[in-house]
Design a protein around this motif. Structure first.
Motif, PDB file in Angstrom:
ATOM      1  N   ALA A 160      69.000  43.131  56.102  1.00  0.00           N
ATOM      2  CA  ALA A 160      67.975  43.519  57.061  1.00  0.00           C
ATOM      3  C   ALA A 160      68.124  45.007  57.385  1.00  0.00           C
ATOM      4  O   ALA A 160      69.175  45.606  57.143  1.00  0.00           O
ATOM      5  N   GLY A 208      71.678  56.435  67.020  1.00  0.00           N
ATOM      6  CA  GLY A 208      72.571  57.005  66.009  1.00  0.00           C
ATOM      7  C   GLY A 208      73.933  56.335  65.987  1.00  0.00           C
ATOM      8  O   GLY A 208      74.809  56.704  65.208  1.00  0.00           O
ATOM      9  N   VAL A 255      79.655  51.672  65.719  1.00  0.00           N
ATOM     10  CA  VAL A 255      79.683  52.246  64.376  1.00  0.00           C
ATOM     11  C   VAL A 255      78.604  53.317  64.275  1.00  0.00           C
ATOM     12  O   VAL A 255      77.481  53.124  64.765  1.00  0.00           O
ATOM     13  N   ALA A 256      78.941  54.422  63.631  1.00  0.00           N
ATOM     14  CA  ALA A 256      77.956  55.488  63.445  1.00  0.00           C
ATOM     15  C   ALA A 256      76.785  54.987  62.608  1.00  0.00           C
ATOM     16  O   ALA A 256      76.976  54.274  61.615  1.00  0.00           O
ATOM     17  N   ALA A 257      75.580  55.348  63.023  1.00  0.00           N
ATOM     18  CA  ALA A 257      74.362  55.020  62.282  1.00  0.00           C
ATOM     19  C   ALA A 257      73.500  56.277  62.263  1.00  0.00           C
ATOM     20  O   ALA A 257      72.417  56.311  62.835  1.00  0.00           O
ATOM     21  N   VAL A 262      70.066  50.849  60.816  1.00  0.00           N
ATOM     22  CA  VAL A 262      71.281  50.241  60.285  1.00  0.00           C
ATOM     23  C   VAL A 262      70.887  49.098  59.354  1.00  0.00           C
ATOM     24  O   VAL A 262      69.970  48.326  59.641  1.00  0.00           O
ATOM     25  N   VAL A 263      71.568  49.041  58.205  1.00  0.00           N
ATOM     26  CA  VAL A 263      71.366  47.959  57.241  1.00  0.00           C
ATOM     27  C   VAL A 263      72.440  46.912  57.516  1.00  0.00           C
ATOM     28  O   VAL A 263      73.612  47.258  57.698  1.00  0.00           O
ATOM     29  N   ALA A 264      72.066  45.624  57.574  1.00  0.00           N
ATOM     30  CA  ALA A 264      73.014  44.578  57.960  1.00  0.00           C
ATOM     31  C   ALA A 264      72.796  43.316  57.144  1.00  0.00           C
ATOM     32  O   ALA A 264      71.659  42.893  56.928  1.00  0.00           O
ATOM     33  N   SER A 265      73.909  42.725  56.693  1.00  0.00           N
ATOM     34  CA  SER A 265      73.836  41.503  55.888  1.00  0.00           C
ATOM     35  C   SER A 265      74.999  40.587  56.229  1.00  0.00           C
ATOM     36  O   SER A 265      76.106  41.052  56.490  1.00  0.00           O
ATOM     37  N   THR A 266      74.753  39.278  56.229  1.00  0.00           N
ATOM     38  CA  THR A 266      75.781  38.285  56.553  1.00  0.00           C
ATOM     39  C   THR A 266      75.959  37.290  55.409  1.00  0.00           C
ATOM     40  O   THR A 266      74.967  36.852  54.819  1.00  0.00           O
ATOM     41  N   ASP A 326      75.455  43.438  49.047  1.00  0.00           N
ATOM     42  CA  ASP A 326      74.112  43.267  49.618  1.00  0.00           C
ATOM     43  C   ASP A 326      73.638  44.557  50.289  1.00  0.00           C
ATOM     44  O   ASP A 326      72.466  44.923  50.194  1.00  0.00           O
ATOM     45  N   VAL A 327      74.560  45.207  50.998  1.00  0.00           N
ATOM     46  CA  VAL A 327      74.205  46.466  51.664  1.00  0.00           C
ATOM     47  C   VAL A 327      73.902  47.557  50.627  1.00  0.00           C
ATOM     48  O   VAL A 327      72.900  48.276  50.727  1.00  0.00           O
ATOM     49  N   LEU A 344      82.319  43.162  59.882  1.00  0.00           N
ATOM     50  CA  LEU A 344      82.780  42.320  60.984  1.00  0.00           C
ATOM     51  C   LEU A 344      83.133  40.970  60.382  1.00  0.00           C
ATOM     52  O   LEU A 344      82.395  40.456  59.533  1.00  0.00           O
ATOM     53  N   THR A 359      79.881  40.057  58.146  1.00  0.00           N
ATOM     54  CA  THR A 359      78.682  40.875  58.274  1.00  0.00           C
ATOM     55  C   THR A 359      79.034  42.293  57.853  1.00  0.00           C
ATOM     56  O   THR A 359      80.023  42.850  58.324  1.00  0.00           O
ATOM     57  N   LEU A 382      77.662  46.282  57.484  1.00  0.00           N
ATOM     58  CA  LEU A 382      76.683  47.255  57.970  1.00  0.00           C
ATOM     59  C   LEU A 382      76.663  48.457  57.033  1.00  0.00           C
ATOM     60  O   LEU A 382      77.660  48.757  56.375  1.00  0.00           O
TER      61      LEU A 382
END
Lengths: 321, 321
Positions: A43, A50, B45-47, B52-56, B86-87, B98, B146, B148
């Motif tokens: 996603a 930031g 976490v820095a973004a 932010v891209v996230a996958s579980t 995935d990321v 995580l 997860t 990021l």
């Protein structure tokens, strides 16, 4: 591992992985922070600050929830709430949930539908979307949630910022889930408000950013019990914290249930977990925002006391012990 | 639920939840993107991209890994790799993991230590840190991760952007894990490189941002099998994709193992999952970056063909079926 039962149209085996993913994602309205929702490898969520705040919790059937005590919708709400509260406890506004869901092949699809409804209901309450996840087969039901949030330009509020002279305040329910557990444990199903608090907490999400904006020096959500969790602030900040029982919010409903069960409601408030209230320290009494109750003071030293004395009894929950 | 065994110093019950958390977090060097690591309610976490891209992903013992086939370190590497891939498949640079970890009370601490080492080793390979997590008791071992990532100003590469005239290319191993599974299934432990590929994949993380920068129109990681996953690109993009077997990278090691076991190595390459290679489409053949192999073309229509014909046989893995 248990033998696979024959696929049945009303089980996850009958619907299959991809059918199940379609089932839990269709017809859900994402908030504007969801830039790319379920259906791809990952996603994409807006992180305008930031920095992204992220927290993970795992809930196991029989350990964290019981399907004979809670509806699937309540289980979903609880699974979402425990994570969203962690994000709010940093002072962040929740933006997204990712959901890992593991269950046996013969799990009814109605269970998955109910949990999904609960996850979405609680995510919406916090302003977040369910943006992705994974569904796998497993001998027992396990729900793993990651919540993301945005700091909106504020500094994250950690556990380590409390200083002597600060005041301790709380916002949200304390002791309700513990009272609900006591009620359920005696085989009762009411009062509904107390039992419902055990089945699904109602963390005060907006109070997290509110406290951050008001200058909270330390904050966390009360997941294991007030004394235990305030102890984490004391340890991380290198301070002592004293809680005053005359300031402690003990709701009339807890007093009533305590009378009925012959239990001390104050013990539930001090040691009961799973309500996910927020506890925070503030430099000045005047900093404490509306809706928060001041319940103690921060001093030089170490540990947590109640009315100046160590509390007698267990103070929280630790896994495997 | 199984009865609790007596606590033993070398089990998670003996160490306890908080002891275990100290054990898995101490002495680990976080990358600069970790603004706040483990120990608080949530990580920060820095973004820098503002998205932010996230996958579980969830991995279950006996379903996704076997502790009699893999070392704990390999299990940890695999658990991290499937998410980090995935990321990367969105074109993002991984920043953080995580980790939700569930296990019985009598689980040896050595297992937790080994998995932790593996998670960190793979996170480092991808440039990420292990920033937070949760450890809970559960009748069986479940690992939920997860990942990021940050887009670094590029547009996310989804599955739906392939267009007729594009070429299909792959980067990374294909069929190695399937060959390793076949070897292990016959009771062999070598060749080590093939068996090791089953135990822990080595996704080409840097190839994700590389492809995004080169203008990839669609991308994913091959987790279930090349035909199955390229089928997801075809479906999402509304196109047909044809794979040419004469262009397919079939490594000499796979040919050797195929000869020894009487199996067709090309079938492993076309249908084997768990290697987490990247597959992407590019508008022009000249767009395909170094290190990628062009293996097919995108046309008008629907579905995936091999040398112009439907492939005979199963094309991938679906849970509960």
């Amino acid at each position: 591992m248990r033998p696979e039962p024959p696929p049945d149209a009303d089980t996850v085996a009958g619907v299959g992985e991809f059918g199940l993913i379609r089932r839990v994602t269709r017809g859900r309205a994402q908030p504007s922070s969801t830039l790319l929702g379920p259906g791809d490898d990952a996603a994409v969520v807006a992180a305008p600050d930031g920095r992204v705040v992220a927290s993970t919790d795992v809930l196991v059937e029989g350990v964290h929830f019981r399907l004979d005590w809670s509806t699937p919708e309540q289980v979903g709400r609880k699974a979402a709430a425990v994570n969203l509260a962690d994000v709010a406890a940093m002072g962040a506004a929740p933006t997204a949930l990712l959901v890992g869901f593991a269950c046996p092949a013969d799990t009814p699809t109605a269970l998955v539908d109910g949990i999904t409804d609960g996850l979405w209901a609680e995510a919406r309450r916090a302003g977040a979307g369910v943006v992705g996840g994974d569904m796998v087969s497993c001998p027992n039901v396990v729900i793993s949630i990651t919540a993301l949030g945005d700091m909106r330009g504020l500094a994250p509020v950690t556990r380590s910022g409390a200083a002597p002279g600060d005041v301790l305040a709380v916002c949200g329910r304390l002791g309700w889930a513990a009272a609900g557990l006591a009620v359920l444990g005696r085989g009762f199903r009411s009062p509904v408000a107390i039992v419902g608090a055990q089945q699904a907490p109602e963390p005060p999400y907006a109070a997290g950013p509110q406290a951050a904006e008001a200058g909270a020096s330390a904050m966390l959500d009360v997941s294991d019990g007030l004394l235990s969790d305030v102890g984490h602030i004391a340890d991380a900040s290198g301070v002592a914290i004293d809680i005053r029982t005359d300031l402690l919010p003990v709701h009339q409903r807890l007093i009533d249930v305590g009378s009925a069960l012959g239990a001390n409601p104050r013990h539930w408030v001090l040691t009961g977990g799973e309500d996910h209230a927020l506890a925070a320290t503030f430099p000045e009494p005047a900093d404490v925002p509306d809706g928060w109750a001041t319940i103690g003071t921060v001093r030089r030293g170490a540990g947590v006391t109640v009315d100046g004395r160590p509390y007698e009894g267990t103070s929280g929950w630790e896994h495997w012990r």
